[in-house]
Write a protein that holds these residues in place. Structure first.
Motif, PDB file in Angstrom:
ATOM      1  N   THR A   1       0.750  -1.088   0.040  1.00 50.70           N
ATOM      2  CA  THR A   1      -0.116   0.124   0.017  1.00 50.70           C
ATOM      3  C   THR A   1       0.764   1.324   0.003  1.00 50.70           C
ATOM      4  OG1 THR A   1      -1.844  -0.965   1.005  1.00 50.70           O
ATOM      5  CG2 THR A   1      -1.812   1.238   1.124  1.00 50.70           C
ATOM      6  N   PRO A   2       1.912   1.555   0.688  1.00 46.21           N
ATOM      7  CA  PRO A   2       2.725   2.636   0.788  1.00 46.21           C
ATOM      8  C   PRO A   2       3.316   2.693  -0.511  1.00 46.21           C
ATOM      9  CG  PRO A   2       3.186   1.279   2.735  1.00 46.21           C
ATOM     10  CD  PRO A   2       2.328   0.589   1.674  1.00 46.21           C
ATOM     11  N   GLU A   3       3.701   1.839  -1.221  1.00 46.84           N
ATOM     12  CA  GLU A   3       4.321   1.836  -2.589  1.00 46.84           C
ATOM     13  C   GLU A   3       3.177   2.576  -3.506  1.00 46.84           C
ATOM     14  OE1 GLU A   3       5.570  -1.934  -3.340  1.00 46.84           O
ATOM     15  OE2 GLU A   3       7.667  -1.779  -2.332  1.00 46.84           O
ATOM     16  N   LYS A   4       1.973   2.121  -3.426  1.00 46.90           N
ATOM     17  CA  LYS A   4       1.043   2.285  -4.248  1.00 46.90           C
ATOM     18  C   LYS A   4       0.599   3.878  -4.264  1.00 46.90           C
ATOM     19  CE  LYS A   4      -1.477  -1.979  -4.556  1.00 46.90           C
ATOM     20  NZ  LYS A   4      -2.504  -2.931  -4.485  1.00 46.90           N
ATOM     21  N   ARG A   5       0.633   4.324  -2.845  1.00 42.76           N
ATOM     22  CA  ARG A   5       0.432   5.657  -2.681  1.00 42.76           C
ATOM     23  C   ARG A   5       1.502   6.603  -3.014  1.00 42.76           C
ATOM     24  NH1 ARG A   5      -1.411   5.066   3.912  1.00 42.76           N
ATOM     25  NH2 ARG A   5      -3.550   4.330   3.338  1.00 42.76           N
ATOM     26  N   ARG A   6       2.958   6.082  -3.018  1.00 43.69           N
ATOM     27  CA  ARG A   6       3.967   6.906  -3.467  1.00 43.69           C
ATOM     28  C   ARG A   6       3.744   7.076  -5.002  1.00 43.69           C
ATOM     29  NH1 ARG A   6       6.917   4.297   0.492  1.00 43.69           N
ATOM     30  NH2 ARG A   6       7.722   2.666  -0.982  1.00 43.69           N
ATOM     31  N   ALA A   7       3.262   5.775  -5.612  1.00 46.18           N
ATOM     32  CA  ALA A   7       3.147   6.265  -7.025  1.00 46.18           C
ATOM     33  C   ALA A   7       1.929   6.990  -7.443  1.00 46.18           C
ATOM     34  CB  ALA A   7       2.920   4.608  -7.628  1.00 46.18           C
TER      35      ALA A   7
END
Length: 209
Positions: free
Chosen positions: A81-87
């Motif tokens: 989830t954090p990676e998706k938010r950063r993207a």
């Protein structure tokens, strides 16, 4: 041969849903390596038939802009989830920059067009504009010398202001008539009358200075 997505956790195949697109892994060495790393298949090298579907891109299609988040596929089921938010934040920032760049480009184009029109107008109407500027300069000098004029003549301040206003009106009429005369074969009689009246008033105004 049915085209299928090369990501192991993706079951997308050609024809399974509308508006699908499949992209070949790039040949450029740096970008190719980044795509392989993003696809994340162990000990895997793409073949000439390897394709990845458009659902692995934030905007639903790849971008050839190195500054875009969609320069490399980034939407995968294994992403945390954090990676998706950063993207997603990266995409939002990119879209803001793109909007600003387009707006600046449009403003720059409008400025260039306006300058070109001004240059063309100046080239065509140079003598007329120069004459108008000279008349305006004389008018400004007369305004700045109003007190001196009152001391040197019997005219009151109201008389001088009235004459200045009438001179300005006649200048505007004369300029309009000159523009009309450019497209006609013979001058209009009224233009000579206005010019004579303008010369008389202007001479009176200059004498008062």
């Amino acid at each position: 041969m049915v085209i299928s997505c090369c990501h192991v956790q993706c079951a997308i195949r050609q024809g399974c849903k509308p508006n699908l697109a499949f992209y070949r892994v790039p040949f450029d060495a740096d970008r190719r390596w980044r795509w392989i790393a993003a696809i994340n298949r162990k000990d895997w090298q793409p073949s000439k038939y390897s394709r990845i579907c458009n659902e692995h891109f934030l905007r639903g299609k790849k971008s050839d802009d190195p500054l875009s988040p969609d320069y490399v596929p980034s939407v995968f089921a294994h992403m945390k989830t954090p990676e998706k938010r950063r993207a997603q934040k990266s995409l939002e920032k990119y879209e803001v920059r793109e909007a600003m760049r387009k707006r600046k480009s449009q403003e720059s184009s409008k400025t260039k067009a306006a300058r070109a029109l001004l240059d063309l107008s100046a080239e065509k109407n140079g003598p007329v504009l120069a004459e108008a500027e000279n008349e305006a300069t004389v008018s400004d000098k007369g305004t700045n010398s109003k007190c001196d004029a009152m001391c040197q003549t019997d005219l009151t301040s109201e008389d001088i202001e009235s004459l200045q206003y009438e001179c300005q009106q006649l200048r505007g009429e004369t300029f309009t008539l000159k523009e009309k005369l450019k497209s006609s074969d013979l001058p209009e009689q009224g233009s000579f009358e206005n010019n004579d009246k303008l010369k008389t008033l202007t001479g009176l105004h200059l004498f008062s200075v």
